[in-house]
Design an enzyme around this catalytic site. Structure first.
Site, PDB file in Angstrom:
ATOM      1  N   HIS A 145       0.850  -1.197   0.000  1.00 18.78           N
ATOM      2  CA  HIS A 145       0.000   0.000   0.000  1.00 18.78           C
ATOM      3  C   HIS A 145       0.881   1.240   0.000  1.00 18.78           C
ATOM      4  O   HIS A 145       2.083   1.174   0.239  1.00 18.78           O
ATOM      5  CB  HIS A 145      -0.900   0.004   1.247  1.00 18.78           C
ATOM      6  CG  HIS A 145      -0.125   0.182   2.510  1.00 18.78           C
ATOM      7  ND1 HIS A 145       0.532  -0.869   3.151  1.00 18.78           N
ATOM      8  CD2 HIS A 145       0.170   1.296   3.243  1.00 18.78           C
ATOM      9  CE1 HIS A 145       1.164  -0.411   4.214  1.00 18.78           C
ATOM     10  NE2 HIS A 145       0.972   0.899   4.295  1.00 18.78           N
ATOM     11  N   ASP A 161       0.830   5.118   1.951  1.00 20.75           N
ATOM     12  CA  ASP A 161       0.154   5.839   3.038  1.00 20.75           C
ATOM     13  C   ASP A 161      -0.503   7.082   2.440  1.00 20.75           C
ATOM     14  O   ASP A 161       0.008   7.650   1.466  1.00 20.75           O
ATOM     15  CB  ASP A 161       1.173   6.238   4.113  1.00 20.75           C
ATOM     16  CG  ASP A 161       1.747   4.995   4.815  1.00 20.75           C
ATOM     17  OD1 ASP A 161       2.773   5.141   5.509  1.00 20.75           O
ATOM     18  OD2 ASP A 161       1.187   3.906   4.630  1.00 20.75           O
ATOM     19  N   HIS A 196       4.748   0.095  -0.126  1.00 19.83           N
ATOM     20  CA  HIS A 196       5.473  -0.758   0.813  1.00 19.83           C
ATOM     21  C   HIS A 196       4.571  -1.842   1.386  1.00 19.83           C
ATOM     22  O   HIS A 196       3.346  -1.797   1.223  1.00 19.83           O
ATOM     23  CB  HIS A 196       6.075   0.100   1.936  1.00 19.83           C
ATOM     24  CG  HIS A 196       5.083   0.966   2.647  1.00 19.83           C
ATOM     25  ND1 HIS A 196       4.462   2.056   2.047  1.00 19.83           N
ATOM     26  CD2 HIS A 196       4.589   0.915   3.896  1.00 19.83           C
ATOM     27  CE1 HIS A 196       3.648   2.627   2.922  1.00 19.83           C
ATOM     28  NE2 HIS A 196       3.690   1.954   4.038  1.00 19.83           N
ATOM     29  N   ARG A 213       7.317  -8.734  15.660  1.00 20.72           N
ATOM     30  CA  ARG A 213       7.654  -7.363  15.205  1.00 20.72           C
ATOM     31  C   ARG A 213       6.622  -6.386  15.753  1.00 20.72           C
ATOM     32  O   ARG A 213       5.407  -6.630  15.635  1.00 20.72           O
ATOM     33  CB  ARG A 213       7.673  -7.327  13.665  1.00 20.72           C
ATOM     34  CG  ARG A 213       7.875  -5.948  13.061  1.00 20.72           C
ATOM     35  CD  ARG A 213       7.905  -5.998  11.554  1.00 20.72           C
ATOM     36  NE  ARG A 213       7.881  -4.679  10.942  1.00 20.72           N
ATOM     37  CZ  ARG A 213       8.946  -3.880  10.798  1.00 20.72           C
ATOM     38  NH1 ARG A 213      10.124  -4.259  11.249  1.00 20.72           N
ATOM     39  NH2 ARG A 213       8.847  -2.703  10.222  1.00 20.72           N
TER      40      ARG A 213
END
Ligand SMILES: C=C1C[C@]23C[C@H]1CC[C@H]2[C@@]12CCC[C@@](C)(C(=O)O1)[C@H]2[C@@H]3C(=O)O
Ligand SMILES: O=C(O)CCC(=O)C(=O)O
Ligand SMILES: [Fe+2]
Length: 354
Positions: A235, A237, A292, A302
């Site tokens: 996607h 941002d 990304h 994570r």
């Protein structure tokens, strides 16, 4: 009453998000609902990597010391070439970053039924849940998140009825630090675009001073079969810039055309800064609209903290005047653009292209 960036997200969900996150601690193998195949638009199949000359060092986005004399030039070059860079000497206290990460770990460690008490409303912004853009995909992501737009108090009280203050205080303190860092980085970017002081002043008073941000706490638990899962689907941002703290676990990758998915490895003490759609528009396309994704892994959990910085919902954005070349986008309000993104995802930008 003045609008805020979160007003742009309220009630703009075309696809109400009724899905709840998996209880990750209770599964030993990847559920079918979370198995992504090559054609699931996760980019899983797009592992295209050019054969590199043996010994060639793969290029990657720079780590920039914001106090370095050539910081402005380096930021401008990274925004044009990559749309992402890492910053050190950013002025956000290390112990505050650690404290916020610890609060995120504490939140995501809560039992699943406790976290679900703070579930984000289907048309809401703040709260616990799956990624907002999940309804666009046939499969679910290996991710749980907690979004804070405005105050976290209402939802934090549901998670910790008797001691929610420390969580809220840490998040508020962090948001304030992020807001001033984002403002300063935006001024550096405007200088890198060649915007003169007078125009920077105008932009600052017109929308930059009223810009603020939302926090997104992200958790990507250890995954039983990471090659068939996706932490966050590819996607871009939507806002001006995103400032991201990542813990010591890899996972973030950016799409570099002609190369493939390039990892952005965590640099201790550094923060990742990436260009959002609104900054791509403002720069008339000069700053790269960075695509990304996040890939999970089997052995290490994570955690990341994203700060999404943008102008009030009723702000009108258009390519800056005096930039080289004809304008590539028409003027759009933030609310309208977010509405387009929530309806058409990455194709939303094409509706304002000239
Ligand atoms: C302030 C923001 C920015 C959001 C929505 C809201 C909080 C969470 C952000 C993300 C994070 C994951 C990708 C994205 C596309 C998503 O679905 O949620 C982002 C979205 C945007 O960049 O528009
Ligand atoms: O968690 C990450 O590494 C990236 C998160 C992200 O891209 C987002 O929240 O928009
Ligand atoms: Fe993102």
């Amino acid at each position: 009453m003045a609008t805020s960036i979160s007003n742009a997200y309220e009630d703009t969900n075309i696809h109400p998000n009724n899905t709840i996150p998996l209880d990750f601690g209770s599964v030993l193998q990847l559920p079918e609902s979370h198995v992504w195949t090559d054609d699931d638009d996760s980019g899983i199949g797009r592992r295209t990597c050019l054969a590199r000359q043996p010994g060639a060092v793969a290029a990657s986005p720079p780590v920039i010391d914001l106090r370095a004399p050539d910081a402005m030039w380096l930021v401008g070059d990274a925004c044009r070439r990559w749309g992402v860079f890492q910053v050190t000497n950013h002025g956000v206290p290390h112990d505050l970053v650690e404290d916020v990460e610890e609060h995120a770990r504490r939140l995501f460690k809560l039992p699943n039924d406790q976290k679900l008490k703070a579930l984000r409303a289907p048309n809401g912004v703040t709260g616990y849940g799956v990624p907002r853009f999940s309804p666009f995909f046939p499969k679910l992501m290996w991710h749980e998140g907690f979004t804070i737009a405005g105050s976290a108090m209402e939802h934090a009280k549901l998670l910790w009825p008797h001691h929610y203050e420390e969580f809220c205080d840490a998040m508020d303190k962090y948001k304030q630090k992020m807001k001033s860092l984002a403002y300063n980085i935006l001024l550096v970017m405007l200088k890198a675009l060649g915007v003169d002081e007078e125009d920077r002043e105008k932009l600052s008073s017109s929308f930059l001073c009223q810009s603020d941000g939302a926090l997104q706490l992200n958790s990507y638990p250890c995954c039983p079969n990471p090659s068939q899962a996706i932490g966050l689907a590819p996607h871009t941002d939507s806002l001006l810039i995103t400032i991201l703290h990542q813990n010591d676990t890899n996972g973030l990758q950016i799409m570099q055309e002609g190369v493939g998915w390039v990892p952005i490895r965590p640099t201790p003490g550094a923060l990742v800064v990436n260009i959002g759609n609104l900054m791509h528009i403002l720069s008339n396309g000069a700053f790269h609209n960075m695509y990304h994704r996040v890939v999970p892994n089997e052995t290490s959990h994570r955690f990341t903290i994203g700060y999404f910085y943008g102008p009030p919902a009723d702000s009108v954005l258009a390519p800056l005047p005096k930039l080289p070349g004809p304008p590539r986008f028409r003027a759009v309000t933030v609310k309208e653009y977010i509405g387009l993104k929530n309806k058409h995802l990455e194709k939303g930008l094409s509706f304002i292209q000239l």
